[in-house]
Design a protein around this motif. Structure first.
Motif, PDB file in Angstrom:
ATOM      1  N   LEU A 153      -3.873   4.447   4.154  1.00  0.00           N
ATOM      2  CA  LEU A 153      -2.990   4.276   4.712  1.00  0.00           C
ATOM      3  C   LEU A 153      -1.826   5.127   3.359  1.00  0.00           C
ATOM      4  O   LEU A 153      -0.602   6.118   3.892  1.00  0.00           O
ATOM      5  N   ASN A 154      -2.477   5.269   2.162  1.00  0.00           N
ATOM      6  CA  ASN A 154      -1.958   6.266   1.195  1.00  0.00           C
ATOM      7  C   ASN A 154      -3.473   6.632   0.097  1.00  0.00           C
ATOM      8  O   ASN A 154      -3.736   5.715  -1.292  1.00  0.00           O
ATOM      9  N   PRO A 155      -3.488   7.782   0.279  1.00  0.00           N
ATOM     10  CA  PRO A 155      -4.823   8.224  -0.678  1.00  0.00           C
ATOM     11  C   PRO A 155      -3.973   8.122  -2.647  1.00  0.00           C
ATOM     12  O   PRO A 155      -5.188   8.425  -3.255  1.00  0.00           O
ATOM     13  N   GLU A 156      -2.681   7.820  -2.335  1.00  0.00           N
ATOM     14  CA  GLU A 156      -2.413   7.595  -3.995  1.00  0.00           C
ATOM     15  C   GLU A 156      -2.698   6.495  -4.493  1.00  0.00           C
ATOM     16  O   GLU A 156      -2.502   6.235  -5.520  1.00  0.00           O
ATOM     17  N   THR A 157      -3.210   5.602  -3.665  1.00  0.00           N
ATOM     18  CA  THR A 157      -3.853   4.251  -3.917  1.00  0.00           C
ATOM     19  C   THR A 157      -5.199   3.177  -3.956  1.00  0.00           C
ATOM     20  O   THR A 157      -5.522   4.279  -3.388  1.00  0.00           O
ATOM     21  N   ASP A 158      -5.611   3.310  -4.584  1.00  0.00           N
ATOM     22  CA  ASP A 158      -6.645   1.745  -4.022  1.00  0.00           C
ATOM     23  C   ASP A 158      -6.397   0.281  -4.238  1.00  0.00           C
ATOM     24  O   ASP A 158      -5.787   0.239  -4.873  1.00  0.00           O
ATOM     25  N   MET A 159      -8.103  -0.282  -3.917  1.00  0.00           N
ATOM     26  CA  MET A 159      -7.441  -1.617  -3.863  1.00  0.00           C
ATOM     27  C   MET A 159      -7.849  -2.163  -5.028  1.00  0.00           C
ATOM     28  O   MET A 159      -7.016  -3.811  -5.267  1.00  0.00           O
ATOM     29  N   ALA A 160      -8.127  -1.000  -6.308  1.00  0.00           N
ATOM     30  CA  ALA A 160      -8.162  -2.200  -7.596  1.00  0.00           C
ATOM     31  C   ALA A 160      -6.797  -1.876  -8.518  1.00  0.00           C
ATOM     32  O   ALA A 160      -6.682  -2.848  -8.885  1.00  0.00           O
ATOM     33  N   ALA A 161      -5.695  -0.898  -8.145  1.00  0.00           N
ATOM     34  CA  ALA A 161      -4.964  -0.648  -7.903  1.00  0.00           C
ATOM     35  C   ALA A 161      -3.860  -2.285  -7.146  1.00  0.00           C
ATOM     36  O   ALA A 161      -2.771  -2.432  -8.283  1.00  0.00           O
ATOM     37  N   LEU A 162      -4.289  -2.320  -6.017  1.00  0.00           N
ATOM     38  CA  LEU A 162      -3.216  -3.037  -5.686  1.00  0.00           C
ATOM     39  C   LEU A 162      -4.250  -5.052  -5.793  1.00  0.00           C
ATOM     40  O   LEU A 162      -3.430  -5.611  -4.921  1.00  0.00           O
ATOM     41  N   ALA A 163      -4.569  -5.518  -6.615  1.00  0.00           N
ATOM     42  CA  ALA A 163      -5.448  -6.239  -6.795  1.00  0.00           C
ATOM     43  C   ALA A 163      -4.257  -7.699  -6.720  1.00  0.00           C
ATOM     44  O   ALA A 163      -4.307  -8.512  -6.120  1.00  0.00           O
ATOM     45  N   ASP A 164      -3.207  -7.366  -7.586  1.00  0.00           N
ATOM     46  CA  ASP A 164      -2.753  -8.491  -7.966  1.00  0.00           C
ATOM     47  C   ASP A 164      -1.571  -8.490  -7.063  1.00  0.00           C
ATOM     48  O   ASP A 164      -1.571  -9.899  -6.717  1.00  0.00           O
ATOM     49  N   ASP A 165      -1.485  -7.234  -6.194  1.00  0.00           N
ATOM     50  CA  ASP A 165      -0.564  -8.068  -5.457  1.00  0.00           C
ATOM     51  C   ASP A 165      -0.638  -8.496  -4.503  1.00  0.00           C
ATOM     52  O   ASP A 165      -0.149  -9.332  -3.613  1.00  0.00           O
ATOM     53  N   LEU A 166      -2.367  -8.042  -4.115  1.00  0.00           N
ATOM     54  CA  LEU A 166      -3.117  -8.899  -2.739  1.00  0.00           C
ATOM     55  C   LEU A 166      -2.750 -10.251  -2.972  1.00  0.00           C
ATOM     56  O   LEU A 166      -3.078 -10.798  -1.850  1.00  0.00           O
ATOM     57  N   ASP A 167      -3.840 -10.294  -4.163  1.00  0.00           N
ATOM     58  CA  ASP A 167      -3.514 -11.698  -4.688  1.00  0.00           C
ATOM     59  C   ASP A 167      -2.080 -12.410  -4.118  1.00  0.00           C
ATOM     60  O   ASP A 167      -2.340 -13.723  -3.749  1.00  0.00           O
ATOM     61  N   VAL A 215       1.153  -0.971   0.245  1.00  0.00           N
ATOM     62  CA  VAL A 215      -0.281   0.116   0.294  1.00  0.00           C
ATOM     63  C   VAL A 215       0.410   0.956   0.177  1.00  0.00           C
ATOM     64  O   VAL A 215       0.526   2.279  -0.552  1.00  0.00           O
ATOM     65  N   MET A 216       1.757   1.038   1.379  1.00  0.00           N
ATOM     66  CA  MET A 216       2.819   2.230   0.772  1.00  0.00           C
ATOM     67  C   MET A 216       3.538   2.785  -0.850  1.00  0.00           C
ATOM     68  O   MET A 216       3.798   3.906  -0.727  1.00  0.00           O
ATOM     69  N   SER A 217       4.188   1.753  -1.381  1.00  0.00           N
ATOM     70  CA  SER A 217       4.740   1.468  -2.564  1.00  0.00           C
ATOM     71  C   SER A 217       3.967   0.989  -2.952  1.00  0.00           C
ATOM     72  O   SER A 217       4.639  -0.303  -3.333  1.00  0.00           O
ATOM     73  N   PRO A 218       2.868   1.359  -4.276  1.00  0.00           N
ATOM     74  CA  PRO A 218       1.972   0.320  -5.033  1.00  0.00           C
ATOM     75  C   PRO A 218       3.368  -0.206  -5.800  1.00  0.00           C
ATOM     76  O   PRO A 218       3.232  -1.159  -6.419  1.00  0.00           O
ATOM     77  N   GLU A 219       4.477   0.582  -6.578  1.00  0.00           N
ATOM     78  CA  GLU A 219       5.553   0.453  -6.994  1.00  0.00           C
ATOM     79  C   GLU A 219       6.382  -0.811  -6.187  1.00  0.00           C
ATOM     80  O   GLU A 219       6.660   0.060  -5.600  1.00  0.00           O
ATOM     81  N   TRP A 220       6.593  -1.934  -6.841  1.00  0.00           N
ATOM     82  CA  TRP A 220       6.898  -3.348  -6.505  1.00  0.00           C
ATOM     83  C   TRP A 220       8.644  -3.208  -6.422  1.00  0.00           C
ATOM     84  O   TRP A 220       9.205  -3.487  -5.477  1.00  0.00           O
ATOM     85  N   ASP A 221       9.621  -2.549  -7.173  1.00  0.00           N
ATOM     86  CA  ASP A 221      10.798  -1.752  -7.250  1.00  0.00           C
ATOM     87  C   ASP A 221      11.288  -0.893  -6.265  1.00  0.00           C
ATOM     88  O   ASP A 221      11.693  -0.831  -5.814  1.00  0.00           O
ATOM     89  N   GLY A 222      10.475  -0.345  -5.614  1.00  0.00           N
ATOM     90  CA  GLY A 222      10.542   0.975  -4.650  1.00  0.00           C
ATOM     91  C   GLY A 222       9.985  -0.216  -3.082  1.00  0.00           C
ATOM     92  O   GLY A 222      10.522   0.382  -2.054  1.00  0.00           O
ATOM     93  N   ARG A 223       9.553  -0.985  -3.101  1.00  0.00           N
ATOM     94  CA  ARG A 223       9.213  -2.165  -1.955  1.00  0.00           C
ATOM     95  C   ARG A 223      10.127  -2.172  -1.008  1.00  0.00           C
ATOM     96  O   ARG A 223      11.659  -3.042  -1.368  1.00  0.00           O
ATOM     97  N   TYR A 224      10.097  -2.192  -0.015  1.00  0.00           N
ATOM     98  CA  TYR A 224      11.173  -2.977   1.370  1.00  0.00           C
ATOM     99  C   TYR A 224      10.559  -4.202   1.456  1.00  0.00           C
ATOM    100  O   TYR A 224      11.802  -5.558   1.933  1.00  0.00           O
ATOM    101  N   PHE A 225       9.696  -4.446   1.965  1.00  0.00           N
ATOM    102  CA  PHE A 225       8.888  -5.915   2.317  1.00  0.00           C
ATOM    103  C   PHE A 225       8.062  -6.897   1.349  1.00  0.00           C
ATOM    104  O   PHE A 225       7.007  -6.004   0.810  1.00  0.00           O
ATOM    105  N   SER A 226       8.140  -8.109   0.557  1.00  0.00           N
ATOM    106  CA  SER A 226       7.411  -8.718  -0.344  1.00  0.00           C
ATOM    107  C   SER A 226       6.914  -9.977   0.630  1.00  0.00           C
ATOM    108  O   SER A 226       7.421 -10.701   1.247  1.00  0.00           O
ATOM    109  N   PHE A 227       5.965 -10.432  -0.197  1.00  0.00           N
ATOM    110  CA  PHE A 227       5.565 -11.790   0.088  1.00  0.00           C
ATOM    111  C   PHE A 227       4.924 -12.276  -0.950  1.00  0.00           C
ATOM    112  O   PHE A 227       4.259 -11.515  -1.349  1.00  0.00           O
ATOM    113  N   ASP A 228       5.167 -13.892  -1.819  1.00  0.00           N
ATOM    114  CA  ASP A 228       4.860 -14.405  -2.954  1.00  0.00           C
ATOM    115  C   ASP A 228       4.049 -15.705  -2.652  1.00  0.00           C
ATOM    116  O   ASP A 228       5.136 -16.684  -1.559  1.00  0.00           O
TER     117      ASP A 228
END
Length: 220
Positions: A198-212, A29-42
């Motif tokens: 958490l981040n007004p510049e993103t939304d659930m639709a943009a995060l759908a693939d990441d949340l999956d 949520v904080m970093s919608p672009e994956w390249d900028g993230r610190y933590f990830s989960f697959d």
């Protein structure tokens, strides 16, 4: 503090998986672009395996593989005296010699190496039937954090909404809604309203693939 101290501090496997998912969800949520993230989960990393990961963009990282046999943890502090880059491409003595055979494929996993050597200064593991975490019999070099375990796994050991807020201020140079962070730490389902707090510049639709990919619960 070393890997041995982290081994004593980490929670049981199911709680550790929850912690990793929470941190990855908040970072998505904080970093919608994956390249900028610190933590990830697959949650689809490999058949019957999940992988949590951290990378700070400066060459330091960790990977945690959740498998049917248990969990394998690798951490790499590129400035540590235990780095293979400091030791002619060799792993520090004792780091992986006692890793159980069920995790042998993770020790040789190409994604965790530079093509020749496992990139690791920390190695931990816990089989499903174990009652605690394990690390090798290691003679550590001098220093307060010789293998980098203290700072690499700080967010998993000092696990709290307040610690994550401090991390956001430092890493993302941003402020974050405290009550929204607490809601995710409480494993509440993610909602559009919560994402926006958490981040007004993103939304659930943009995060759908990441949340999956993360496998965190959500509504809508």
């Amino acid at each position: 503090m070393t890997a041995h101290d982290v081994a004593r501090a980490l929670p049981q496997i199911s709680l550790l998986r929850d912690r990793c998912r929470v941190l990855a969800t908040l970072d998505a949520v904080m970093s919608p672009e994956w390249d900028g993230r610190y933590f990830s989960f697959d949650s689809h990393w490999a058949p019957d395996e999940d992988m949590a990961s951290m990378r700070n963009g400066s060459g330091d990282e960790w990977s945690i593989v959740f498998a049917s046999a248990g969990v394998f943890v690798r951490g790499f502090d590129h400035e540590s005296d235990m780095s293979p880059y400091v030791n002619n491409g060799r792993l520090w003595p004792g780091l992986v010699e006692s890793v159980p055979a069920v995790f042998a494929d993770h020790v040789t996993e190409p994604a965790f190496s530079d093509g020749a050597t496992l990139l690791a200064t920390v190695c931990l593991w816990r089989q499903t039937e174990d009652d605690g975490w394990h690390a090798g019999d290691i003679a550590f070099p001098s220093g307060d954090d010789p293998d980098g375990a203290n700072w690499l796994f700080a967010m998993l050991v000092d696990y709290s909404p307040e610690a994550y807020e401090r991390f956001v201020e430092d890493y993302y140079e941003s402020q974050v809604d405290s009550s929204a962070v607490r809601a995710v730490f409480a494993l509440e389902p993610l909602t559009q309203e919560l994402v926006q707090r958490l981040n007004p510049e993103t939304d659930m639709a943009a995060l759908a693939d990441d949340l999956d990919q993360i496998g965190y619960r959500r509504c809508g």
